[in-house]
Design an enzyme around this catalytic site. Structure first.
Site, PDB file in Angstrom:
ATOM      1  N   SER A   1       3.203  -1.083   8.423  1.00  0.00           N
ATOM      2  CA  SER A   1       4.048  -1.428   9.578  1.00  0.00           C
ATOM      3  C   SER A   1       3.187  -1.910  10.739  1.00  0.00           C
ATOM      4  O   SER A   1       3.513  -2.889  11.403  1.00  0.00           O
ATOM      5  CB  SER A   1       4.880  -0.225  10.005  1.00  0.00           C
TER       6      SER A   1
ATOM      7  N   CYS B   1      -5.283   9.530  -3.384  1.00  0.00           N
ATOM      8  CA  CYS B   1      -5.977   8.602  -4.280  1.00  0.00           C
ATOM      9  C   CYS B   1      -5.489   8.835  -5.713  1.00  0.00           C
ATOM     10  O   CYS B   1      -4.738   9.775  -5.975  1.00  0.00           O
ATOM     11  CB  CYS B   1      -7.485   8.809  -4.192  1.00  0.00           C
TER      12      CYS B   1
ATOM     13  N   CYS C   1      -6.267  12.436  -7.049  1.00  0.00           N
ATOM     14  CA  CYS C   1      -5.566  13.577  -6.440  1.00  0.00           C
ATOM     15  C   CYS C   1      -4.045  13.462  -6.552  1.00  0.00           C
ATOM     16  O   CYS C   1      -3.337  14.430  -6.257  1.00  0.00           O
ATOM     17  CB  CYS C   1      -5.978  13.715  -4.976  1.00  0.00           C
TER      18      CYS C   1
ATOM     19  N   CYS D   1      -6.860   9.622   1.592  1.00  0.00           N
ATOM     20  CA  CYS D   1      -6.329  10.685   0.745  1.00  0.00           C
ATOM     21  C   CYS D   1      -6.377  12.013   1.504  1.00  0.00           C
ATOM     22  O   CYS D   1      -7.425  12.401   2.024  1.00  0.00           O
ATOM     23  CB  CYS D   1      -7.140  10.783  -0.547  1.00  0.00           C
TER      24      CYS D   1
ATOM     25  N   GLU E   1       9.646  -2.571   4.996  1.00  0.00           N
ATOM     26  CA  GLU E   1      10.246  -1.700   3.959  1.00  0.00           C
ATOM     27  C   GLU E   1      11.003  -2.545   2.918  1.00  0.00           C
ATOM     28  O   GLU E   1      12.119  -2.195   2.516  1.00  0.00           O
ATOM     29  CB  GLU E   1      11.197  -0.675   4.592  1.00  0.00           C
TER      30      GLU E   1
ATOM     31  N   GLY F   1       0.847  -1.189   0.000  1.00  0.00           N
ATOM     32  CA  GLY F   1       0.000   0.000   0.000  1.00  0.00           C
ATOM     33  C   GLY F   1       0.880   1.236   0.000  1.00  0.00           C
ATOM     34  O   GLY F   1       2.107   1.133   0.011  1.00  0.00           O
TER      35      GLY F   1
HETATM   36  P1  ADP Z   1       2.763   2.552   6.737  1.00  0.00           P
HETATM   37  O1  ADP Z   1       3.710   1.524   7.299  1.00  0.00           O
HETATM   38  O2  ADP Z   1       1.844   1.985   5.685  1.00  0.00           O
HETATM   39  O3  ADP Z   1       3.442   3.817   6.283  1.00  0.00           O
HETATM   40  P2  ADP Z   1       2.004   2.933   9.485  1.00  0.00           P
HETATM   41  O4  ADP Z   1       1.622   1.580  10.024  1.00  0.00           O
HETATM   42  O5  ADP Z   1       3.370   3.441   9.816  1.00  0.00           O
HETATM   43  O6  ADP Z   1       1.759   2.969   7.909  1.00  0.00           O
HETATM   44  O7  ADP Z   1       0.984   4.041  10.025  1.00  0.00           O
HETATM   45  C1  ADP Z   1      -0.420   3.898   9.931  1.00  0.00           C
HETATM   46  C2  ADP Z   1      -1.064   4.976  10.806  1.00  0.00           C
HETATM   47  O8  ADP Z   1      -0.796   6.269  10.255  1.00  0.00           O
HETATM   48  C3  ADP Z   1      -2.577   4.933  10.882  1.00  0.00           C
HETATM   49  O9  ADP Z   1      -3.048   3.992  11.820  1.00  0.00           O
HETATM   50  C4  ADP Z   1      -2.917   6.359  11.291  1.00  0.00           C
HETATM   51  O10 ADP Z   1      -2.903   6.495  12.700  1.00  0.00           O
HETATM   52  C5  ADP Z   1      -1.764   7.188  10.749  1.00  0.00           C
HETATM   53  N1  ADP Z   1      -2.090   8.084   9.618  1.00  0.00           N
HETATM   54  C6  ADP Z   1      -1.547   9.312   9.413  1.00  0.00           C
HETATM   55  N2  ADP Z   1      -1.982   9.851   8.253  1.00  0.00           N
HETATM   56  C7  ADP Z   1      -2.828   8.953   7.680  1.00  0.00           C
HETATM   57  C8  ADP Z   1      -3.590   8.922   6.457  1.00  0.00           C
HETATM   58  N3  ADP Z   1      -3.565   9.922   5.572  1.00  0.00           N
HETATM   59  N4  ADP Z   1      -4.331   7.810   6.219  1.00  0.00           N
HETATM   60  C9  ADP Z   1      -4.363   6.810   7.101  1.00  0.00           C
HETATM   61  N5  ADP Z   1      -3.674   6.778   8.264  1.00  0.00           N
HETATM   62  C10 ADP Z   1      -2.901   7.835   8.561  1.00  0.00           C
HETATM   63 ZN    ZN Z   2      -8.181  12.056  -3.395  1.00  0.00          ZN
END
Ligand code: ADP
Ligand code: ZN
Length: 192
Positions: free
Chosen positions: A22, A184, A187, A146, A90, A15
């Site tokens: 994570s 999305c 955007c 988004c 990662e 994603g």
């Molecule tokens: P990734 O590893 O996919 O970057 P993380 O597990 O580190 O994601 O973080 C997910 C968390 O980020 C969500 O549970 C939420 O609290 C926070 N968050 C901050 N901005 C957003 C966003 N735009 N959409 C969804 N979650 C977000």
């Molecule tokens: Zn959008």
């Protein structure tokens, strides 16, 4: 996902940034530990977002891990250890070698869980992740929200000094203020 299976398999969590990849990896690893499985967890040294010997999600969830410079280092590490589960965060920052490591572990009956970005900031398939999605048994594609329209976000918007990045912008930009946000398809912007 068959958590109790003795057969090896590869699970891939993908994603955009902020999708909870994570968080989901940490959740699965914690459950495996509750089941008394021996888990080896890795992340690439390139990810220096937060403190070094932890996988840290954007909402502050943490888990200890081993930081490695390359896929080869994972190989050397897991050859010396007994384990049931191999987890890598990662994963897009590792080279081709990581694919063979995951395959071998799965073929030896291990449960492999990897998470990473499926697309780069241009919206194009990101390094090894698409290949892992193809060979994995289970693929979980998560969405973020988004930042512009609040609909489900599948892409990572790169901003340089607050403006959408150019297609040809180098990955490291000296002196520029860079940021990333979830967007999305509608955007998401890449300047040609
Ligand atoms: P990734 O590893 O996919 O970057 P993380 O597990 O580190 O994601 O973080 C997910 C968390 O980020 C969500 O549970 C939420 O609290 C926070 N968050 C901050 N901005 C957003 C966003 N735009 N959409 C969804 N979650 C977000
Ligand atoms: Zn959008």
């Amino acid at each position: 996902i068959v958590e109790y299976s003795k057969r090896g398999s590869i699970e891939v969590i993908v994603g955009p940034m902020y999708a909870g990849k994570s968080e989901e990896l940490i959740r699965r690893v914690n459950r495996a530990k509750i089941a008394d499985l021996k888990v080896l967890t890795f992340k690439p040294a390139i990810d220096d977002r937060y403190c070094s010997n932890n996988i840290t999600s954007h909402n502050g969830k943490k888990m200890g891990c081993t930081v490695v410079e390359s896929a080869k280092e994972i190989k050397e590490y897991i050859e010396k250890e007994d384990f049931d589960v191999l987890a890598i965060d990662e994963v897009q920052f590792f080279g081709e070698g990581v694919i063979e490591i995951c395959q071998k572990a799965a073929e030896e009956g291990k449960r492999v869980i990897v998470s990473g970005l499926d697309m780069d900031f241009r919206g194009e398939p990101f390094n090894v992740t698409p290949n892992l999605m193809a060979i994995g048994e289970y693929v979980t594609k998560l969405t973020a929200i988004c930042r512009v329209c609040k609909m489900p976000a599948t892409r990572t918007q790169r901003l340089v000094n607050g403006e959408p990045a150019k297609y040809s912008d180098p990955i490291i930009m000296v002196g520029a203020k860079e940021s990333y946000e979830a967007r999305c398809r509608r955007c998401h912007r890449v300047i040609k």
